[in-house]
Design a protein around this motif. Structure first.
Motif, short mmCIF file in Angstrom:
data_model
loop_
_atom_site.label_atom_id
_atom_site.label_comp_id
_atom_site.label_asym_id
_atom_site.label_seq_id
_atom_site.Cartn_x
_atom_site.Cartn_y
_atom_site.Cartn_z
N MET A 1 0.84 -1.19 0.00
CA MET A 1 0.00 0.00 0.00
C MET A 1 0.87 1.25 0.00
SD MET A 1 -2.98 -0.91 2.78
CE MET A 1 -3.88 -2.45 2.71
N THR A 2 0.55 2.20 -0.87
CA THR A 2 1.34 3.42 -0.95
C THR A 2 0.56 4.60 -0.38
OG1 THR A 2 0.54 3.77 -3.20
CG2 THR A 2 2.65 2.62 -2.95
N LEU A 3 1.31 5.57 0.14
CA LEU A 3 0.70 6.71 0.84
C LEU A 3 0.18 7.78 -0.11
CD1 LEU A 3 0.17 8.33 3.45
CD2 LEU A 3 2.54 9.15 3.30
N ALA A 4 0.89 8.05 -1.21
CA ALA A 4 0.57 9.20 -2.07
C ALA A 4 -0.90 9.26 -2.50
CB ALA A 4 1.50 9.22 -3.28
N PRO A 5 -1.48 8.18 -2.99
CA PRO A 5 -2.89 8.29 -3.41
C PRO A 5 -3.85 8.55 -2.24
CG PRO A 5 -2.12 6.01 -3.57
CD PRO A 5 -0.92 6.86 -3.34
N ARG B 1 -0.39 9.68 7.33
CA ARG B 1 1.06 9.45 7.36
C ARG B 1 1.46 8.58 8.55
NH1 ARG B 1 4.20 12.81 4.04
NH2 ARG B 1 3.12 14.61 3.11
N ILE B 2 0.83 8.82 9.70
CA ILE B 2 1.15 8.02 10.89
C ILE B 2 0.76 6.56 10.67
CG2 ILE B 2 0.50 7.65 13.30
CD1 ILE B 2 0.33 10.76 13.55
N LEU B 3 -0.42 6.32 10.09
CA LEU B 3 -0.80 4.95 9.79
C LEU B 3 0.22 4.28 8.88
CD1 LEU B 3 -4.63 5.46 9.13
CD2 LEU B 3 -3.60 4.33 11.10
N ASP B 4 0.69 5.01 7.89
CA ASP B 4 1.68 4.47 6.97
C ASP B 4 2.98 4.14 7.70
OD1 ASP B 4 2.72 3.94 4.21
OD2 ASP B 4 3.99 5.68 4.68
N LYS B 5 3.45 5.04 8.54
CA LYS B 5 4.70 4.81 9.26
C LYS B 5 4.59 3.62 10.22
CE LYS B 5 7.29 8.51 8.09
NZ LYS B 5 8.61 8.40 7.40
N LEU B 6 3.49 3.55 10.95
CA LEU B 6 3.37 2.52 11.97
C LEU B 6 3.10 1.15 11.37
CD1 LEU B 6 1.39 4.31 14.84
CD2 LEU B 6 3.85 4.21 14.39
N ALA B 7 2.59 1.11 10.14
CA ALA B 7 2.35 -0.17 9.48
C ALA B 7 3.64 -0.77 8.93
CB ALA B 7 1.35 0.00 8.35
#
Length: 460
Positions: free
Chosen positions: A1-5, A452-458
């Motif tokens: 899963m990518t953050l940008a979209p 962003r936090i969800l992305d980092k913590l995943a």
């Protein structure tokens, strides 16, 4: 899963997100007034339906007071599990005549340098909790799922003392436990710096009544010969601090830790203007511990303050009386591992040791809660700090808080979890006051921050 979209989706859907927030704000969920009980119920239903529409397993849970909302989303196998907390109840709106518009008809206002959404609950706490809800929505819309497991826990009695909270935590501990709790009821430092609050002071309240003669006495007949309870009370209050502002109660500092040097230096780097802080309220000289900066005093040091004092005749004119009783309300802000019950007994012993002959004291406790100190060695804290820095383009900071947010301590006590406190409010949001508002930037960038936090913590 990518953050940008996900971030692109948040940007594109901002108008719809604001409409959803307005719908939630229109429900007058005032928890302190029984007249609004049905509205609190309706708010819980709204949140359950909204979370369920995204794929959460969501339900409204009854309590003796207003209902809780619990919603769960199962992420990838082995992914971290976060518990997100917020509260959907709001403060009363009185005095209504000081509002510029209907407090439950939220409006977007252009203030020139920024836009805000104004109405009761915009900053405390509906606007804040909807930042993480909208981040969930964007992740699921773009990728079909969340990158980690999430439990959402929303309370309906925070503004009325949370009477149902501890029993609910105790009864549902196994269901609510997660790797880490996240609390959204805080703000930006100095209105611009994203932060994670890692220290919250505890609170102890005490009321004392000093008693002497069996009745009020005429000062012409008894003055000088009879002990005056006000004078005894004044001497006791004076004895609580030394000339350097330190609290003199025996053992008071036993469980007060020194601030880590690394954290002290970070706080210094925040550029806190001590002179302006006091100058804004017409003061100039810090009055607490003289070897500490005002920022240290507020965030990391304990206090003892007199909040009210009365006795004798206080009406118009003059009455020459020696009162039979004198009263005071005294509060303590606690830090570190200070035990409020242990300090209550120490304070009472301090008072009793200073009572002259013929004088008695009665005490009445007004609640207590320990301080909360988060274990920031958990990598989730540093990852979240990085995410906030990337979104706001300002180095994020660990901060303290002078007040108390009991839920953080309850999560530690009853669920065994630390909590990250991240919010996007500003000091001028006028929470609990007429014309409450929440900056659109806080809502928009707050939502992006959670993504962003969800992305980092995943990411392990």
């Amino acid at each position: 899963m990518t953050l940008a979209p996900v971030l692109d989706r948040i940007d594109a859907d901002l108008p719809q997100a604001l409409e959803r927030l307005k719908d939630l704000l229109r429900i007058p969920s005032i928890s302190t007034d029984p007249a609004f009980k049905a509205d609190c119920d309706r708010t819980a239903d709204w949140l359950v339906a909204d979370l369920a529409s995204m794929g959460f397993e969501a339900s409204k849970r009854p309590t003796p007071g207003h209902p809780m909302v619990v919603a769960k989303y199962k992420g990838p196998e082995g992914a971290p599990h976060l518990l997100f907390y917020g509260h959907y109840d709001v403060q009363p709106v009185d005095p209504l005549e000081l509002w510029d518009n209907d407090p439950f008809d939220p409006q977007i206002e252009d203030l020139g340098d920024k836009k805000v959404i104004r109405g009761r609950g915009t900053a405390d706490d509906k606007g804040q909790l909807m930042t993480f809800v909208e981040a969930f929505r964007a992740w699921i819309a773009e990728h079909g799922s969340l990158p980690l497991s999430v439990t959402v826990f929303l309370e309906g009695e925070e503004e009325s003392g949370s009477p149902s909270l501890i029993p609910f935590l105790q009864e549902n501990a196994d269901e609510l436990k997660a790797d880490l709790a996240v609390i959204c009821d805080t703000g930006l430092y100095d209105g611009r710096v994203p932060s994670i609050t890692t220290m919250l002071r505890g609170l102890l309240g005490e009321e004392l009544t000093i008693k002497a003669a069996s009745r009020d006495l005429h000062s012409g007949s008894y003055g000088g010969a009879a002990i005056n309870p006000i004078r005894v009370l004044a001497d006791i209050i004076d004895s609580l601090h030394d000339d350097q502002g330190r609290i003199t109660i025996e053992g008071f500092y036993d469980d007060v830790p020194e601030l880590p040097e690394e954290l002290r230096q970070q706080w210094q780097g925040l550029g806190f203007d001590h002179s302006r802080f006091l100058g804004d309220v017409g003061l100039s000289r810090p009055a607490g511990e003289q070897d500490r900066t005002p920022l240290e005093m507020i965030w990391s040091r304990p206090t003892c303050e007199v909040n009210g004092i009365w006795g004798g005749y206080t009406g118009a004119g003059f009455k020459t009386v020696l009162p039979a009783e004198a009263h005071a309300k005294i509060s303590f802000r606690l830090v570190g591992q200070q035990d409020p019950l242990k300090l209550r007994e120490a304070f009472r012993a301090h008072v009793r040791a200073r009572l002259p002959e013929d004088v008695e004291v009665e005490f009445h406790g007004h609640g207590n809660s320990p301080a909360s100190v988060m274990t920031i060695t958990d990598p989730a804290f540093e990852k979240s700090l990085q995410a906030l820095t990337e979104e706001w383009q300002i180095p994020a900071a660990y901060t303290g808080a002078g007040g108390s947010i009991p839920i953080a301590g309850y999560f530690k006590t009853y669920l065994g979890m630390d909590a990250m406190l991240i919010g996007f409010g500003r000091d001028d949001d006028q929470i609990h006051s007429p014309n409450e508002k929440y900056d659109l930037e806080s809502f928009h960038k707050g939502t992006r921050s959670w993504a962003r936090i969800l992305d980092k913590l995943a990411t392990k």
